[in-house]
Design a protein around this motif. Sequence first.
Motif, short mmCIF file in Angstrom:
data_model
loop_
_atom_site.label_atom_id
_atom_site.label_comp_id
_atom_site.label_asym_id
_atom_site.label_seq_id
_atom_site.Cartn_x
_atom_site.Cartn_y
_atom_site.Cartn_z
N THR A 59 -21.09 76.02 -19.16
CA THR A 59 -22.12 75.58 -18.23
C THR A 59 -21.58 74.40 -17.43
N SER A 60 -22.20 74.16 -16.30
CA SER A 60 -21.82 72.97 -15.51
C SER A 60 -22.47 71.76 -16.15
N TYR A 61 -21.91 70.60 -15.86
CA TYR A 61 -22.49 69.35 -16.37
C TYR A 61 -22.37 68.28 -15.30
N GLY A 62 -23.20 67.26 -15.43
CA GLY A 62 -23.14 66.11 -14.55
C GLY A 62 -23.64 66.39 -13.16
N SER A 63 -23.59 65.34 -12.34
CA SER A 63 -24.04 65.44 -10.96
C SER A 63 -23.23 64.48 -10.10
N LYS A 64 -22.50 65.03 -9.15
CA LYS A 64 -21.76 64.19 -8.22
C LYS A 64 -22.74 63.55 -7.24
N PHE A 72 -17.25 71.59 -15.68
CA PHE A 72 -17.76 72.64 -16.57
C PHE A 72 -17.33 72.33 -17.99
N ILE A 73 -18.17 72.74 -18.94
CA ILE A 73 -17.86 72.51 -20.34
C ILE A 73 -18.14 73.80 -21.12
N VAL A 112 -13.85 74.00 -9.44
CA VAL A 112 -13.72 75.45 -9.49
C VAL A 112 -14.44 75.96 -10.73
N GLN A 113 -15.27 76.97 -10.55
CA GLN A 113 -16.00 77.54 -11.67
C GLN A 113 -15.11 78.51 -12.43
N PRO A 114 -15.03 78.35 -13.74
CA PRO A 114 -14.23 79.28 -14.54
C PRO A 114 -14.81 80.69 -14.48
N ILE A 115 -13.97 81.67 -14.76
CA ILE A 115 -14.46 83.06 -14.82
C ILE A 115 -14.47 83.57 -16.26
N ASP A 116 -13.79 82.85 -17.15
CA ASP A 116 -13.73 83.31 -18.54
C ASP A 116 -13.23 82.16 -19.42
#
Length: 128
Positions: A59-64, A72-73, A112-116
């Motif tokens: 999931t994403s975390y934090g807020s810029k 992402f974590i 960049v969002q991971p795909i896996d």
Amino acid sequence: MKTLHLIRILFLVCIFSSCDEKNNATQEQEAQYIQQLYTEIQTMASSVPCENATQWNFTSYGSKACGGPVGFIAYPNTIDVNQFLQKVAAHRIAQENYNEKWQIASDCAAPVQPIDIVCENNLPVFVY
């Protein structure tokens, strides 16, 4: 019980954020609270060795300051996922409020969002 936990987290976020304009928390205290939440998130996420990537999610975390997540974590599906995601949401809200209250600036680069996820040496590793 989970609702009570969520209410407690949101209450703490309000204490350390701009929910109360008379809030006396310093910028440093609020930053420490946000770091504490992130440490708790990391502890939960790393509490299980990564042995089977199909049992992991992210999931994403934090807020810029200019919007969007900090990163992402990865987390195992074997932990209390609802509690984990509530803590991630509380962290995001606290960081949004902190950024706004203290007029924080940041780069606007989107991570960049991971795909896996794959497991390497018992650790989750993102695939892009």
